[in-house]
Write an enzyme that holds these catalytic residues in place. Sequence first.
Site, short mmCIF file in Angstrom:
data_model
loop_
_atom_site.label_atom_id
_atom_site.label_comp_id
_atom_site.label_asym_id
_atom_site.label_seq_id
_atom_site.Cartn_x
_atom_site.Cartn_y
_atom_site.Cartn_z
N HIS A 254 71.36 -16.78 68.84
CA HIS A 254 70.54 -15.83 68.10
C HIS A 254 71.33 -14.56 67.78
CE1 HIS A 254 66.64 -17.72 67.95
NE2 HIS A 254 66.62 -17.95 69.25
N CYS A 323 72.36 -16.47 62.42
CA CYS A 323 71.60 -16.14 61.21
C CYS A 323 72.08 -14.84 60.58
CB CYS A 323 70.10 -16.04 61.53
SG CYS A 323 69.37 -17.56 62.15
N ARG A 332 73.42 -18.20 56.93
CA ARG A 332 74.18 -18.33 58.17
C ARG A 332 75.51 -17.59 58.04
NH1 ARG A 332 69.88 -19.68 59.12
NH2 ARG A 332 69.12 -21.62 60.06
#
Length: 355
Positions: A254, A323, A332
């Site tokens: 993340h 991300c 991405r």
Amino acid sequence: MTALRPERDPGTAGDQGSSYGQPYGDSGAFGDGRYAEFPTGDADGPYRPPLVDDETVALRIPEPPLRRTSAEAGPAGDGSVGGGRAARRKAAKRRHGRRGAPRTQPAGAEADEQPKAPLSRVEARRQARARKPGAAVIASRVMGELFITTGVLMLLFVTYQLWWTNVRAHAQANQAASSLQDDWANGKRNPGAFEPGQGFALLHIPKLDVVVPIAEGISSKKVLDRGMVGHYSEGGLKTAMPDAKTGNFGLAGHRNTHGEPFRYINKLEPGDPIVVETQDKYFVYKMASILPVTSPSNISVLEPVPKQSGFKEPGRYITLTTCTPEFTSKYRMIVWGKMVEERPRSKGKPDALVS
């Protein structure tokens, strides 16, 4: 001693000091030949009494009225003395009330005191309907409450996403790292194949002060949302392990929320170390290149010789994916590195973790 002296008419010219004793007009002091009897004066001159003749009808200049306080003023309120103490007391009560405060009556008070006629049934219903809020008012109140409730829920959700998920994920990741290091210290060896969600290594990015467990798989619930980074190991996204002779070791993490271990990987520069620590060895990579934006479906970045990385031949590579832009998952970001050292744990930590 007293003496009879005819009084002089005040309007007659002459010395006032010697004017006393003269008669008023032709008939004496009282108009009929009588003379007024007054006390004689002192050595400075004769005493002149005030003109207080209640019987005469002649014109004269009135004396100024006596000044009284408000409590002594007469009922008329003009400063005149009332008819006595009792009369003055009654007059004060009428003006100031029982406690001395002026009595004031608002305009229209007499009209309000008049009894009102009872309303008819129709008029009463009409007034009751007028007091009830209309449909528009009720609708606006309901909408306002809905907006407030929605705003509070959104605020709570944002607080949960941006703060609480990080707190919880950091705690879970730290617990997983401690458990993994305890297993290594106790000599517990993991099998060659790891279960999904099972931790098997630690990722160090010294420049970003990141130390995070690496677990098998990229499941959000089992791996990523628990603050760890996941190894691409399933289906068409399967990548090599660090100890493979050649291949690409692909990791996902993340960038925001849930521990956000890859939040600042965009700040890495060529040559910055990336270290993977396992039970037996340290694998040291040097950051080589970055792809700031690409499609989420661009899986070619995970190939053994990843496209757009700048690598031209097989080697031992590492790929970090996350991300972008921040707080979205629309695109991405990719960071690549090339292995430069494989160091057994028995030789101690590599320089990248010591300095």
